[in-house]
Scaffold this motif. Structure first.
Motif, PDB file in Angstrom:
ATOM      1  N   PRO A  70       0.749  -1.190   0.054  1.00 26.41           N
ATOM      2  CA  PRO A  70       0.038   0.051   0.031  1.00 26.41           C
ATOM      3  C   PRO A  70       1.035   1.294   0.069  1.00 26.41           C
ATOM      4  O   PRO A  70       0.488   2.251  -0.493  1.00 26.41           O
ATOM      5  CB  PRO A  70      -0.967  -0.120   1.234  1.00 26.41           C
ATOM      6  CG  PRO A  70       0.089  -1.010   2.130  1.00 26.41           C
ATOM      7  CD  PRO A  70       0.641  -1.935   1.230  1.00 26.41           C
ATOM      8  N   ALA A  71       2.086   1.201   0.441  1.00 26.04           N
ATOM      9  CA  ALA A  71       3.023   2.471   0.472  1.00 26.04           C
ATOM     10  C   ALA A  71       3.235   2.927  -1.174  1.00 26.04           C
ATOM     11  O   ALA A  71       3.754   4.018  -1.166  1.00 26.04           O
ATOM     12  CB  ALA A  71       4.363   2.092   1.121  1.00 26.04           C
ATOM     13  N   ASN A  72       2.898   2.093  -1.983  1.00 25.46           N
ATOM     14  CA  ASN A  72       3.145   2.441  -3.467  1.00 25.46           C
ATOM     15  C   ASN A  72       2.151   3.556  -3.766  1.00 25.46           C
ATOM     16  O   ASN A  72       2.324   4.047  -4.718  1.00 25.46           O
ATOM     17  CB  ASN A  72       2.800   1.276  -4.305  1.00 25.46           C
ATOM     18  CG  ASN A  72       3.919   0.116  -4.183  1.00 25.46           C
ATOM     19  OD1 ASN A  72       5.125   0.402  -3.705  1.00 25.46           O
ATOM     20  ND2 ASN A  72       3.847  -1.204  -4.716  1.00 25.46           N
ATOM     21  N   VAL A  73       0.933   3.817  -3.299  1.00 29.55           N
ATOM     22  CA  VAL A  73      -0.035   4.810  -3.560  1.00 29.55           C
ATOM     23  C   VAL A  73       0.939   6.120  -3.033  1.00 29.55           C
ATOM     24  O   VAL A  73       0.351   7.226  -3.712  1.00 29.55           O
ATOM     25  CB  VAL A  73      -1.335   4.789  -2.805  1.00 29.55           C
ATOM     26  CG1 VAL A  73      -1.919   3.287  -3.179  1.00 29.55           C
ATOM     27  CG2 VAL A  73      -1.111   5.178  -1.266  1.00 29.55           C
ATOM     28  N   LEU A  74       1.840   6.162  -2.584  1.00 32.10           N
ATOM     29  CA  LEU A  74       2.615   7.502  -2.161  1.00 32.10           C
ATOM     30  C   LEU A  74       3.920   7.671  -2.950  1.00 32.10           C
ATOM     31  O   LEU A  74       4.605   8.498  -2.826  1.00 32.10           O
ATOM     32  CB  LEU A  74       2.956   7.494  -0.707  1.00 32.10           C
ATOM     33  CG  LEU A  74       1.975   7.319   0.317  1.00 32.10           C
ATOM     34  CD1 LEU A  74       2.352   6.971   1.759  1.00 32.10           C
ATOM     35  CD2 LEU A  74       0.962   8.540   0.061  1.00 32.10           C
ATOM     36  N   ASP A  76       6.402   7.931  -6.387  1.00 32.35           N
ATOM     37  CA  ASP A  76       6.651   8.748  -7.501  1.00 32.35           C
ATOM     38  C   ASP A  76       6.450   7.825  -8.784  1.00 32.35           C
ATOM     39  O   ASP A  76       6.193   8.293  -9.809  1.00 32.35           O
ATOM     40  CB  ASP A  76       7.670   9.721  -7.410  1.00 32.35           C
ATOM     41  CG  ASP A  76       7.626  10.801  -6.587  1.00 32.35           C
ATOM     42  OD1 ASP A  76       6.542  11.204  -6.127  1.00 32.35           O
ATOM     43  OD2 ASP A  76       8.578  11.257  -6.285  1.00 32.35           O
ATOM     44  N   ASP A  77       6.769   6.596  -8.661  1.00 34.51           N
ATOM     45  CA  ASP A  77       6.908   5.680  -9.567  1.00 34.51           C
ATOM     46  C   ASP A  77       5.486   5.493 -10.009  1.00 34.51           C
ATOM     47  O   ASP A  77       4.826   4.599  -9.308  1.00 34.51           O
ATOM     48  CB  ASP A  77       7.574   4.339  -9.412  1.00 34.51           C
ATOM     49  CG  ASP A  77       7.824   3.627 -10.407  1.00 34.51           C
ATOM     50  OD1 ASP A  77       7.176   3.677 -11.569  1.00 34.51           O
ATOM     51  OD2 ASP A  77       8.550   2.629 -10.264  1.00 34.51           O
ATOM     52  N   THR A  78       4.938   5.788 -11.292  1.00 36.20           N
ATOM     53  CA  THR A  78       3.568   5.578 -11.761  1.00 36.20           C
ATOM     54  C   THR A  78       3.113   4.106 -11.972  1.00 36.20           C
ATOM     55  O   THR A  78       1.987   3.569 -12.131  1.00 36.20           O
ATOM     56  CB  THR A  78       3.147   6.377 -12.847  1.00 36.20           C
ATOM     57  OG1 THR A  78       4.103   5.935 -14.042  1.00 36.20           O
ATOM     58  CG2 THR A  78       3.307   7.822 -12.624  1.00 36.20           C
ATOM     59  N   GLN A  79       4.315   3.176 -11.946  1.00 42.33           N
ATOM     60  CA  GLN A  79       3.884   1.850 -12.300  1.00 42.33           C
ATOM     61  C   GLN A  79       3.920   0.866 -10.999  1.00 42.33           C
ATOM     62  O   GLN A  79       3.605  -0.214 -11.140  1.00 42.33           O
ATOM     63  CB  GLN A  79       4.969   1.129 -13.095  1.00 42.33           C
ATOM     64  CG  GLN A  79       5.110   1.853 -14.463  1.00 42.33           C
ATOM     65  CD  GLN A  79       5.743   1.209 -15.505  1.00 42.33           C
ATOM     66  OE1 GLN A  79       6.196   0.077 -15.368  1.00 42.33           O
ATOM     67  NE2 GLN A  79       6.206   1.835 -16.627  1.00 42.33           N
ATOM     68  N   GLN A  80       3.967   1.629  -9.877  1.00 42.30           N
ATOM     69  CA  GLN A  80       3.969   0.858  -8.635  1.00 42.30           C
ATOM     70  C   GLN A  80       2.362   1.180  -8.103  1.00 42.30           C
ATOM     71  O   GLN A  80       1.886   2.206  -8.177  1.00 42.30           O
ATOM     72  CB  GLN A  80       5.022   1.514  -7.291  1.00 42.30           C
ATOM     73  CG  GLN A  80       6.415   0.989  -7.666  1.00 42.30           C
ATOM     74  CD  GLN A  80       7.218   1.737  -6.634  1.00 42.30           C
ATOM     75  OE1 GLN A  80       7.000   2.442  -6.080  1.00 42.30           O
ATOM     76  NE2 GLN A  80       8.398   0.727  -6.363  1.00 42.30           N
ATOM     77  N   LEU A  81       1.874   0.090  -7.402  1.00 43.41           N
ATOM     78  CA  LEU A  81       0.324   0.126  -7.175  1.00 43.41           C
ATOM     79  C   LEU A  81       0.259  -0.861  -5.978  1.00 43.41           C
ATOM     80  O   LEU A  81       1.111  -1.545  -5.642  1.00 43.41           O
ATOM     81  CB  LEU A  81      -0.409  -0.168  -8.281  1.00 43.41           C
ATOM     82  CG  LEU A  81      -0.042  -1.658  -8.978  1.00 43.41           C
ATOM     83  CD1 LEU A  81      -1.198  -2.532  -8.388  1.00 43.41           C
ATOM     84  CD2 LEU A  81      -0.209  -1.512 -10.366  1.00 43.41           C
ATOM     85  N   TRP A  82      -0.969  -0.396  -5.155  1.00 42.68           N
ATOM     86  CA  TRP A  82      -1.590  -1.267  -4.251  1.00 42.68           C
ATOM     87  C   TRP A  82      -2.506  -2.155  -4.781  1.00 42.68           C
ATOM     88  O   TRP A  82      -3.575  -1.923  -5.369  1.00 42.68           O
ATOM     89  CB  TRP A  82      -1.999  -0.314  -3.109  1.00 42.68           C
ATOM     90  CG  TRP A  82      -2.790  -1.286  -1.948  1.00 42.68           C
ATOM     91  CD1 TRP A  82      -2.047  -2.249  -1.315  1.00 42.68           C
ATOM     92  CD2 TRP A  82      -3.795  -0.934  -1.441  1.00 42.68           C
ATOM     93  NE1 TRP A  82      -3.041  -2.969  -0.401  1.00 42.68           N
ATOM     94  CE2 TRP A  82      -3.991  -1.860  -0.433  1.00 42.68           C
ATOM     95  CE3 TRP A  82      -5.193  -0.042  -1.557  1.00 42.68           C
ATOM     96  CZ2 TRP A  82      -5.314  -2.086   0.270  1.00 42.68           C
ATOM     97  CZ3 TRP A  82      -6.143  -0.079  -0.925  1.00 42.68           C
ATOM     98  CH2 TRP A  82      -6.332  -1.107   0.185  1.00 42.68           C
ATOM     99  N   LEU A  83      -2.047  -3.752  -4.655  1.00 40.60           N
ATOM    100  CA  LEU A  83      -3.160  -4.540  -4.999  1.00 40.60           C
ATOM    101  C   LEU A  83      -3.130  -5.400  -3.991  1.00 40.60           C
ATOM    102  O   LEU A  83      -2.372  -5.945  -3.328  1.00 40.60           O
ATOM    103  CB  LEU A  83      -2.546  -5.280  -6.476  1.00 40.60           C
ATOM    104  CG  LEU A  83      -3.470  -6.400  -6.922  1.00 40.60           C
ATOM    105  CD1 LEU A  83      -4.857  -5.780  -7.505  1.00 40.60           C
ATOM    106  CD2 LEU A  83      -2.438  -6.977  -8.055  1.00 40.60           C
ATOM    107  N   THR A  84      -4.506  -5.616  -3.527  1.00 41.94           N
ATOM    108  CA  THR A  84      -5.072  -6.418  -2.363  1.00 41.94           C
ATOM    109  C   THR A  84      -5.291  -7.957  -2.873  1.00 41.94           C
ATOM    110  O   THR A  84      -5.217  -8.508  -3.971  1.00 41.94           O
ATOM    111  CB  THR A  84      -6.146  -6.123  -1.916  1.00 41.94           C
ATOM    112  OG1 THR A  84      -7.404  -6.180  -2.755  1.00 41.94           O
ATOM    113  CG2 THR A  84      -6.195  -4.481  -1.533  1.00 41.94           C
ATOM    114  N   HIS A  85      -5.278  -8.854  -1.921  1.00 41.74           N
ATOM    115  CA  HIS A  85      -5.829 -10.022  -1.884  1.00 41.74           C
ATOM    116  C   HIS A  85      -7.372  -9.957  -2.247  1.00 41.74           C
ATOM    117  O   HIS A  85      -7.824  -8.929  -2.274  1.00 41.74           O
ATOM    118  CB  HIS A  85      -5.471 -10.885  -0.483  1.00 41.74           C
ATOM    119  CG  HIS A  85      -4.111 -11.043  -0.166  1.00 41.74           C
ATOM    120  ND1 HIS A  85      -3.435 -11.991  -1.067  1.00 41.74           N
ATOM    121  CD2 HIS A  85      -3.157 -10.559   0.406  1.00 41.74           C
ATOM    122  CE1 HIS A  85      -2.012 -11.873  -0.408  1.00 41.74           C
ATOM    123  NE2 HIS A  85      -2.086 -11.228   0.504  1.00 41.74           N
TER     124      HIS A  85
END
Length: 185
Positions: A70-74, A76-85
């Motif tokens: 979830p830290a990926n929502v913060l 700057d890398d637009t290809q990082q994301l939060w994906l849940t189970h």
């Protein structure tokens, strides 16, 4: 704070994302009622308190897939994301204590996120709650907000501004998405 439905608080039209904010990241817009304490060049401009410059961090989450924290929502890398189970609801909590200590009189007036693709895993109905600690029993319901289907900025105004100095923890709970088994931000 009283609960509210989103229909009355959706920001319509073009929304200007503050400069320097990646187009697919979390946005928490703030403004100040204390005019004398702001610098002239920043008065009236939106500030994104979810920016890493304010040392904002994710203090907890319901779940995440490896490499999709979830830290990926913060980030700057637009290809990082939060994906849940799989499964709903899903949540993450932002620790905004540093921003609150730096700007205790500032208010969070709006929030949002940008979906760069139209996925069934995009958040549809999101509940926002705030607290003075990261423990669930200390959170107070702020409101539920419904996003539109499709790619683009999902941006909502709070009925009552959230004082940054008094609400150091903000939890976003995705109650519903557009039909997918997981949540993606």
């Amino acid at each position: 704070m009283s609960g509210t439905t989103d229909e009355n608080h959706r920001v319509g039209g073009n929304v200007n994302v503050p400069r320097g904010i990646p187009s697919d990241k979390l946005v928490f817009n703030g403004s100040s009622d204390v005019v004398g304490e702001q610098e002239e060049e920043t008065r009236g401009k939106a500030t994104n308190y979810a920016d890493p410059v304010y040392n904002v961090a994710v203090s907890d989450c319901s779940s995440c897939c490896p490499g999709c924290e979830p830290a990926n929502v913060l980030s700057d890398d637009t290809q990082q994301l939060w994906l849940t189970h799989e499964g709903l609801p899903q949540h993450f909590t932002l620790d905004m204590t540093t921003a609150g200590a730096l700007h205790p009189k500032e208010n969070i007036v709006a929030f949002g996120w940008y979906c760069w693709h139209s996925y069934t895993t995009n958040p549809k109905r999101v509940e926002v709650s705030v607290g003075d600690s990261s423990f669930a029993e200390h959170f107070e319901f702020v409101g539920t907000f419904t996003a539109s289907a499709g790619a683009g900025l999902q941006h909502f105004s709070f009925k009552t501004p959230l004082n940054l100095g008094k609400t150091p923890y903000v939890r976003l709970t995705v109650l519903e998405n557009f039909g997918g088994e997981q949540v993606y931000i």
